[in-house]
Scaffold this motif. Structure first.
Motif, PDB file in Angstrom:
ATOM      1  N   ASN A 210     -57.415  61.934  30.007  1.00  0.00           N
ATOM      2  CA  ASN A 210     -56.905  61.849  31.376  1.00  0.00           C
ATOM      3  C   ASN A 210     -56.049  60.595  31.522  1.00  0.00           C
ATOM      4  N   CYS A 216     -55.518  60.019  38.576  1.00  0.00           N
ATOM      5  CA  CYS A 216     -56.521  59.988  37.502  1.00  0.00           C
ATOM      6  C   CYS A 216     -57.942  60.160  38.022  1.00  0.00           C
ATOM      7  N   ASP A 217     -58.249  59.619  39.201  1.00  0.00           N
ATOM      8  CA  ASP A 217     -59.613  59.781  39.722  1.00  0.00           C
ATOM      9  C   ASP A 217     -59.881  61.233  40.109  1.00  0.00           C
ATOM     10  N   ALA A 220     -60.532  63.131  36.934  1.00  0.00           N
ATOM     11  CA  ALA A 220     -61.884  62.844  36.444  1.00  0.00           C
ATOM     12  C   ALA A 220     -62.918  63.670  37.191  1.00  0.00           C
ATOM     13  N   ARG A 221     -62.761  63.781  38.495  1.00  0.00           N
ATOM     14  CA  ARG A 221     -63.717  64.575  39.266  1.00  0.00           C
ATOM     15  C   ARG A 221     -63.620  66.055  38.934  1.00  0.00           C
ATOM     16  N   THR A 223     -63.208  67.236  36.055  1.00  0.00           N
ATOM     17  CA  THR A 223     -63.994  67.455  34.828  1.00  0.00           C
ATOM     18  C   THR A 223     -65.490  67.422  35.100  1.00  0.00           C
ATOM     19  N   ASP A 225     -66.893  64.416  36.004  1.00  0.00           N
ATOM     20  CA  ASP A 225     -67.269  63.010  35.823  1.00  0.00           C
ATOM     21  C   ASP A 225     -67.023  62.228  37.113  1.00  0.00           C
ATOM     22  N   PRO A 227     -65.777  58.976  38.615  1.00  0.00           N
ATOM     23  CA  PRO A 227     -65.012  57.818  38.158  1.00  0.00           C
ATOM     24  C   PRO A 227     -65.531  56.488  38.687  1.00  0.00           C
ATOM     25  N   HIS A 380     -61.086  58.965  30.047  1.00  0.00           N
ATOM     26  CA  HIS A 380     -60.367  58.775  31.305  1.00  0.00           C
ATOM     27  C   HIS A 380     -59.763  57.375  31.372  1.00  0.00           C
ATOM     28  N   LEU A 382     -58.604  55.049  33.921  1.00  0.00           N
ATOM     29  CA  LEU A 382     -58.802  55.002  35.372  1.00  0.00           C
ATOM     30  C   LEU A 382     -58.105  53.827  36.042  1.00  0.00           C
TER      31      LEU A 382
END
Length: 410
Positions: A210, A216-217, A220-221, A223, A225, A227, A380, A382
């Motif tokens: 990512n 990017c956050d 991440a969510r 997926t 995950d 962040p 990621h 971030l």
């Protein structure tokens, strides 16, 4: 609505080994590093725009940063010092426009002198050549610039980061898919990670990286995950100098260590033009390059994050000054005159803005360094703050190392 089951049903053979989301300079450096470190690894890059480097990479001042500002031992300091030398070498190898110009950091007020002297020490700790200058020496390098004292940093330069990103894309050998906006991610798929794009295509890989920058956050969510941070967008507003002959090179003020921006500075770019800025203000959208661009969902996400209000309370005086300079050209001109007394309002021509993806923690802390976290079959990025473009080659290698380790774990 796209369901995970629907995505699993669309699966066939894997399309690649590593699937990179984001075609900015960090994502493309990662793809480049993976194929260099592990030839034969299949890499696909998904970029929602029709070409590379359309946001942070292509909308900055084009400066190859030396690393003088950053805490010794931090990732920013290590990556910037190493990355600056590597970026110059990369540009020379591929005949990309660049120049090592050096820069001045100028104190215009006595209260700034202790901070200037602290930068001298920090530069030396980071292994950066620094030369201290008095007013007469400032005038020799920059006849129109006024200051009480300055330091000259010899390893700073300028380049065309968009051309660098394009070259990384070509040299990586990765498959680059433009116009591929990610809308859903299924990491429960049997053999890896499946990503659906806005046009309905499904791309399958073993490991996801990512590098989505301003988003990017959110990726991440997608997926699954957490962040642990939120991207709060800050717009950097620039002017172009109508009389570029007033500035010979790169001139910066002494930065305020309490805020992660360098202040309004003067930058002679690789094209010979001089940009002045950025003036940093909250953006009303993740890609909010002017006050007229408002995206209610994104603005709501910013306002609902507790850290946003804590930033506002902590830095309201600084922010008020930035907002004033945003709406008043006269106020902006006054700020520039601290360094360049000869400038007038008529000399300042509006130029395209950029947006910085600033990671903010729940408690309002601004993430100052690079932030790279790992999940199951995912890496990621971030927070990729300035000097991310300068440091992109070593950062790309670090992200690639983690992705290849995840690939080896299966």
């Amino acid at each position: 609505m796209v369901t995970a089951a629907g995505m699993r049903g669309a699966r066939g053979a894997l399309d690649c080994d590593v699937l990179v989301i984001g075609g900015g300079i960090v994502g493309l450096s990662t793809a480049y590093a993976i194929t260099r470190a592990a030839p034969g690894t299949r890499v696909t890059v998904l970029e929602k725009e029709p070409g590379p480097a359309r946001h942070q990479t292509g909308r900055n001042s084009g400066v190859i940063h030396s690393g003088i500002y950053y805490r010794p031992g931090s990732l920013k300091a290590r990556y910037a010092v190493k990355g600056a030398a590597e970026m110059v070498k990369f540009c020379a190898e591929y005949d990309i426009a660049h120049a090592v110009t050096g820069k001045l950091i100028v104190a215009t007020d006595r209260a700034e002198l202790p901070r200037l002297h602290a930068l001298v020490q920090r530069g030396r700790e980071n292994g950066i050549p620094v030369r201290e200058l008095g007013p007469a020496q400032i005038a020799e390098l920059e006849p129109e610039v006024r200051g009480l004292a300055a330091i000259h940093v010899g390893t700073t330069g300028v380049c065309d980061f968009t051309a660098v990103a394009q070259q990384l894309a070509e040299a990586s050998g990765a498959e680059i898919r433009y116009g591929a906006e990610v809308t859903a991610i299924d990491r429960r798929a049997d053999l890896g990670v499946a990503v659906r794009t806005a046009d309905g295509a499904v791309v399958r890989g073993r490991v996801l990286v990512n590098c989505a920058g301003l988003h990017c956050d959110e990726v991440a969510r997608l997926t699954g995950d957490d962040p642990g941070m939120r991207i709060i967008p800050f717009r950097g507003e620039y002017y172009e100098l109508a009389r570029p002959e007033l500035v010979q090179g790169l001139v910066y003020p002494v930065p305020d260590p309490a805020f992660p921006f360098l202040g309004v500075h003067l930058t002679r770019g690789i094209d010979g033009g001089v940009h002045i800025g950025p003036n940093a203000v909250p953006a009303l959208a993740r890609e909010g390059y002017d006050w007229g661009t408002v995206r209610p969902r994104e603005l709501g996400a910013t306002l609902s994050w507790p850290g946003s209000w804590r930033i506002a309370r902590r830095h309201w005086r600084y922010g008020a000054g930035e907002l004033r300079r945003s709406v008043s050209k006269s106020a902006f001109t006054t700020a520039v005159r601290r360094l360049l007394p000869a400038v007038t309002e008529d000399d300042l021509v509006p130029a395209p803005s950029g947006v910085r993806a600033q990671a903010v923690l729940r408690d309002g802390a601004l993430v100052d360094d690079f932030l790279i976290r790992e999940g199951v079959r995912a890496v990621h990025v971030l927070n990729a703050p300035s000097p991310a473009a300068t440091a992109s080659l070593p950062v790309g290698r670090e992200v690639a190392r983690r992705a290849l380790a995840a690939l080896a774990r299966g």
